[in-house]
Design a protein around this motif. Structure first.
Motif, PDB file in Angstrom:
ATOM      1  N   PRO A  42      28.005   1.794  14.003  1.00 41.45           N
ATOM      2  CA  PRO A  42      27.163   1.414  15.134  1.00 41.45           C
ATOM      3  C   PRO A  42      27.157  -0.098  15.315  1.00 41.45           C
ATOM      4  O   PRO A  42      27.377  -0.847  14.372  1.00 41.45           O
ATOM      5  N   ALA A 103      24.251  10.253  14.472  1.00 43.49           N
ATOM      6  CA  ALA A 103      24.379   9.420  15.676  1.00 43.49           C
ATOM      7  C   ALA A 103      23.535   9.977  16.816  1.00 43.49           C
ATOM      8  O   ALA A 103      22.852   9.227  17.522  1.00 43.49           O
ATOM      9  N   GLN A 107      20.563   7.517  18.056  1.00 45.71           N
ATOM     10  CA  GLN A 107      20.804   6.842  19.345  1.00 45.71           C
ATOM     11  C   GLN A 107      19.585   6.883  20.282  1.00 45.71           C
ATOM     12  O   GLN A 107      19.158   5.846  20.756  1.00 45.71           O
ATOM     13  N   ILE A 155      28.278   7.221  22.434  1.00 47.79           N
ATOM     14  CA  ILE A 155      29.002   7.513  21.205  1.00 47.79           C
ATOM     15  C   ILE A 155      30.448   7.823  21.580  1.00 47.79           C
ATOM     16  O   ILE A 155      30.688   8.611  22.494  1.00 47.79           O
TER      17      ILE A 155
END
Length: 191
Positions: A42, A103, A107, A155
């Motif tokens: 990230p 993720a 996120q 992503i």
């Protein structure tokens, strides 16, 4: 007194100085292991702009998000933070499903947090080389190149990650086709 016919410079050419021999210590052998891993990378979108506007506030927000949101989510998904790099990180997972779920969990929490941290995340599955506490290899290099290809708040996964997730009935990613990322040509999928 100088001997006849010999000046100081010619004498210095023939002098040798004895130096003590340095101790040679054997190098500590660092074990190197290869294995397959899901790598999640990230990075904060616009981090340089945030730092230029207010360094202290940007660093405080980054520390807060890591401690309150990122680290707990990574731990819940059995990830291992290998290293932190400024506004980014390198995270190692034994499972692609765990990496993608991590993720997808982190996120939205980052975007809705105060202050909001908009991330770009790259995920790849590949061979890595573990050397000491660090990791190297194409698995890492490809994840690093996928990260900037993700939309802000998005992503980007390699095609191998997409195939595994799709086959397991997981999240759907849009096929972005083949892209050139640095010196590597990739087939990527994004969300």
């Amino acid at each position: 007194m100088e001997p006849a016919g010999q000046d100081v410079s010619s004498r210095q050419r023939h002098c040798t100085v004895a130096h003590p021999r340095p101790k040679i210590t054997p190098r500590k052998t660092v074990r190197q292991v290869r294995r397959r891993a899901a790598i999640l990378m990230p990075g904060t979108d616009g981090h340089s702009r945030l730092m230029a506007a207010d360094e202290e506030a940007a660093l405080a927000a980054l520390r807060h998000h890591r401690a309150a949101k990122f680290d707990p989510v990574v731990a819940r998904h059995s990830g291992r933070v290998v290293k932190l790099m400024g506004d980014g990180a390198l995270v190692d997972f034994a499972s692609v499903v765990d990496a993608v779920d991590c993720a997808l969990t982190f996120q939205p929490a980052a975007i809705t947090g105060q202050p909001a941290m908009v991330l770009r995340i790259g995920i790849n599955l590949g061979d890595i080389i573990l050397r000491g506490e660090d990791v190297y290899g194409d698995g890492v290099n490809i994840a690093a190149r996928l990260k900037p290809l993700a939309a802000p708040g998005g992503i980007c996964v390699s095609s191998v990650v997409q195939k595994i997730i799709r086959d397991l009935g997981g999240a759907a990613f849009a096929d972005k086709g083949g892209v050139e990322a640095g010196d590597i040509i990739l087939r990527v999928d994004g969300k």
